[in-house]
Design an enzyme around this catalytic site. Structure first.
Site, short mmCIF file in Angstrom:
data_model
loop_
_atom_site.label_atom_id
_atom_site.label_comp_id
_atom_site.label_asym_id
_atom_site.label_seq_id
_atom_site.Cartn_x
_atom_site.Cartn_y
_atom_site.Cartn_z
N TYR A 155 0.83 -1.21 0.00
CA TYR A 155 0.00 0.00 0.00
C TYR A 155 0.87 1.27 0.00
O TYR A 155 0.40 2.35 -0.36
CB TYR A 155 -0.94 0.03 1.21
CG TYR A 155 -2.06 -1.00 1.18
CD1 TYR A 155 -2.24 -1.85 0.10
CD2 TYR A 155 -2.95 -1.11 2.23
CE1 TYR A 155 -3.25 -2.79 0.07
CE2 TYR A 155 -3.97 -2.05 2.22
CZ TYR A 155 -4.11 -2.89 1.13
OH TYR A 155 -5.12 -3.83 1.12
N LYS A 181 3.24 -15.46 2.46
CA LYS A 181 3.29 -16.20 1.20
C LYS A 181 4.78 -16.47 0.93
O LYS A 181 5.35 -16.07 -0.11
CB LYS A 181 2.62 -15.37 0.09
CG LYS A 181 2.40 -16.10 -1.21
CD LYS A 181 1.27 -17.10 -1.18
CE LYS A 181 1.19 -17.87 -2.48
NZ LYS A 181 0.25 -19.00 -2.43
N ASP A 234 -5.56 -6.79 5.72
CA ASP A 234 -6.73 -6.04 5.27
C ASP A 234 -7.79 -7.02 4.76
O ASP A 234 -8.97 -6.99 5.16
CB ASP A 234 -6.29 -5.07 4.16
CG ASP A 234 -7.36 -4.07 3.79
OD1 ASP A 234 -8.42 -4.06 4.44
OD2 ASP A 234 -7.14 -3.30 2.84
N ASP A 257 -11.47 -8.55 6.87
CA ASP A 257 -12.84 -8.44 6.33
C ASP A 257 -13.46 -9.83 6.26
O ASP A 257 -14.64 -10.03 6.60
CB ASP A 257 -12.83 -7.83 4.92
CG ASP A 257 -13.00 -6.31 4.93
OD1 ASP A 257 -12.53 -5.67 5.89
OD2 ASP A 257 -13.60 -5.77 3.98
N ASP A 305 -3.07 -18.18 1.35
CA ASP A 305 -4.21 -18.81 0.63
C ASP A 305 -4.87 -19.86 1.51
O ASP A 305 -6.10 -19.94 1.60
CB ASP A 305 -3.77 -19.37 -0.74
CG ASP A 305 -2.41 -20.03 -0.74
OD1 ASP A 305 -1.75 -20.07 0.33
OD2 ASP A 305 -2.00 -20.54 -1.80
#
Ligand SMILES: NC(=O)C1=CN([C@@H]2O[C@H](COP(=O)(O)OP(=O)(O)OC[C@H]3O[C@@H](n4cnc5c(N)ncnc54)[C@H](O)[C@@H]3O)[C@@H](O)[C@H]2O)C=CC1
Ligand SMILES: CC(C)CC(=O)C(=O)O
Ligand SMILES: [Mg+2]
Length: 371
Positions: free
Chosen positions: A142, A189, A245, A249, A221
């Protein structure tokens, strides 16, 4: 206790949910004789409209001069749907996080037995779920360099982390695990990304300072799947900015709605409290959004002030509203209550103004009056 609170209402449902938190904080202040003063600042689309800047200097100043920041949400469809806009509401929030070095975003995920039957997940998956996510908030993709080729056909976003950025949040996550069930899961990852390998190496190195914490690793994943099929395996989840992030959610589905989850963003000398959701523009001004994520963020702020009894009372008030059916339409579309009603009932509960035999079914939609 005297506390100065900077309030950034933001866009969309930001103002209406934050107003409920202020009602609740005022009820706490009156009951426990605290003095909370609020100073308001602009950020997001509203700040662009009024000043041309998504984060005016005045807002940074009031945040720096306050003991904590209470934030709603930012974002507006006119920017979401304009991919070439150069100035965007989200830049305000990202810049504020960077300016104040709010590097640790803490997102607790709990479930409420009274809401289990409304969840898309099976009851047995929801029992005993209680984990907390430590999301790195001021680094990663980001904040990396963004580029678009001159002909506009190629773009890149750089994901960059250094050891110090990883270590400072990892240490907070380890300490949290020590105070909880002593398990820390690093989500990354590392089978593909160099930044993730740096995360693993750094976290491995400092883990010897926390021998009582069991450290394990999970690829992101797989974590996205495990959070849904077996969420109770998690205690503290540590992860980088974008993974956190997305996964937080997703985790909100376990609780019942994105509108339920709070967060605290801690820095070296500032702290900001905000629900994890965005500005939900479809609901703006309709008084239908769930204010619980914001109210529970205010509870986290009270914890940060060391006002533990007061924070517990806010959580009790929220649990009371949920148990008694004072919920918004995302939780119970058949029998929804207004945002403002839920805020009033939570604050009335704290002020002891609620009759003990009150029942949501006896209350007209949206009116905080007993029929
Ligand atoms: N921290 C922030 O201020 C954030 C801002 N955004 C911005 O918000 C805008 C909308 O983004 P979306 O992707 O639609 O995310 P969003 O979080 O605003 O909404 C996604 C969906 O979640 C549900 N929802 C969210 N908050 C709720 C609440 N309080 N009560 C009930 N249901 C709720 C709604 O079904 C909604 O359609 C965009 O401009 C985005 O950039 C998005 C995420 C975080
Ligand atoms: C502007 C976004 C990065 C905000 C967001 O989605 C979040 O912090 O959860
Ligand atoms: Mg988000």
């Amino acid at each position: 206790m005297e506390k100065r609170i900077a309030v950034i209402l933001g866009d969309g449902i930001g103002p209406e949910v934050t107003h409920q938190s202020i009602k609740v904080l005022n009820a706490i202040a009156a009951k426990y004789r605290h003095n909370f003063t609020y100073t308001y600042g602009l950020m997001g689309a509203i700040a662009i409209d009024k000043t041309g800047d998504p984060l005016p200097q005045h807002t940074i100043d009031i945040c720096r001069q306050s003991d904590a920041i209470l934030f709603g949400a930012i974002g507006h469809p006119k920017y979401d749907n304009d991919p070439i806009a150069k100035v965007r509401p989200e830049q305000g929030l990202l810049r504020l996080r960077k300016e104040l070095q709010l590097f640790a975003n803490i997102r607790p995920v709990t479930t409420y037995p009274s809401l289990h039957h409304l969840s898309p997940l099976k009851e047995k998956q929801l029992q005993d779920v209680d984990f907390i996510m430590y999301r790195e908030l001021t680094g990663g993709i980001y904040f990396g360099k963004k580029e678009l080729s001159d002909d506009g056909t190629e773009a890149s976003d750089l994901c960059i982390y250094n050891k110090n950025e990883i270590e400072r949040i990892a240490r907070l996550a380890f300490v949290s695990a020590q105070q909880r069930r002593k398990k820390l899961t690093l989500v990354d990852k590392a089978n593909v990304l160099e930044t993730s390998r740096l995360w693993r190496k750094t976290v491995q190195e400092i883990s010897s300072d926390y021998p009582d914490v069991k450290l394990d690793y999970m690829f992101v994943d797989n974590a996205a799947m495990q959070i849904i099929v077996n969420p109770k395996q998690f205690d503290v989840v540590l992860t980088e900015n974008m993974f956190g992030d997305i996964l937080s959610d997703e985790s909100s589905v376990i609780s019942g709605s994105l509108g339920l989850l709070p967060s605290a963003s801690l820095g070296v000398s500032s702290a900001l409290f905000e629900p994890i959701h965005g500005s939900y523009p479809q609901a703006a001004g309709k008084d239908i959004a769930n204010p619980v994520g914001s109210i529970l963020s205010a509870a986290m702020m009270l914890d940060y002030f060391g006002l533990y009894n007061e924070a517990a009372e806010v959580r009790e008030a929220v649990a009371w509203t949920l148990t008694n059916g004072f919920v918004s339409q995302d939780i119970d579309p058949e029998n929804p209550h207004y945002t403002s009603t839920i805020g009033e009932f939570a604050s009335d509960y704290i002020s002891n103004d609620i009759p003990p035999n009150i029942n949501a079914k006896n209350i007209a939609f949206g009116k905080a009056t007993i029929i």
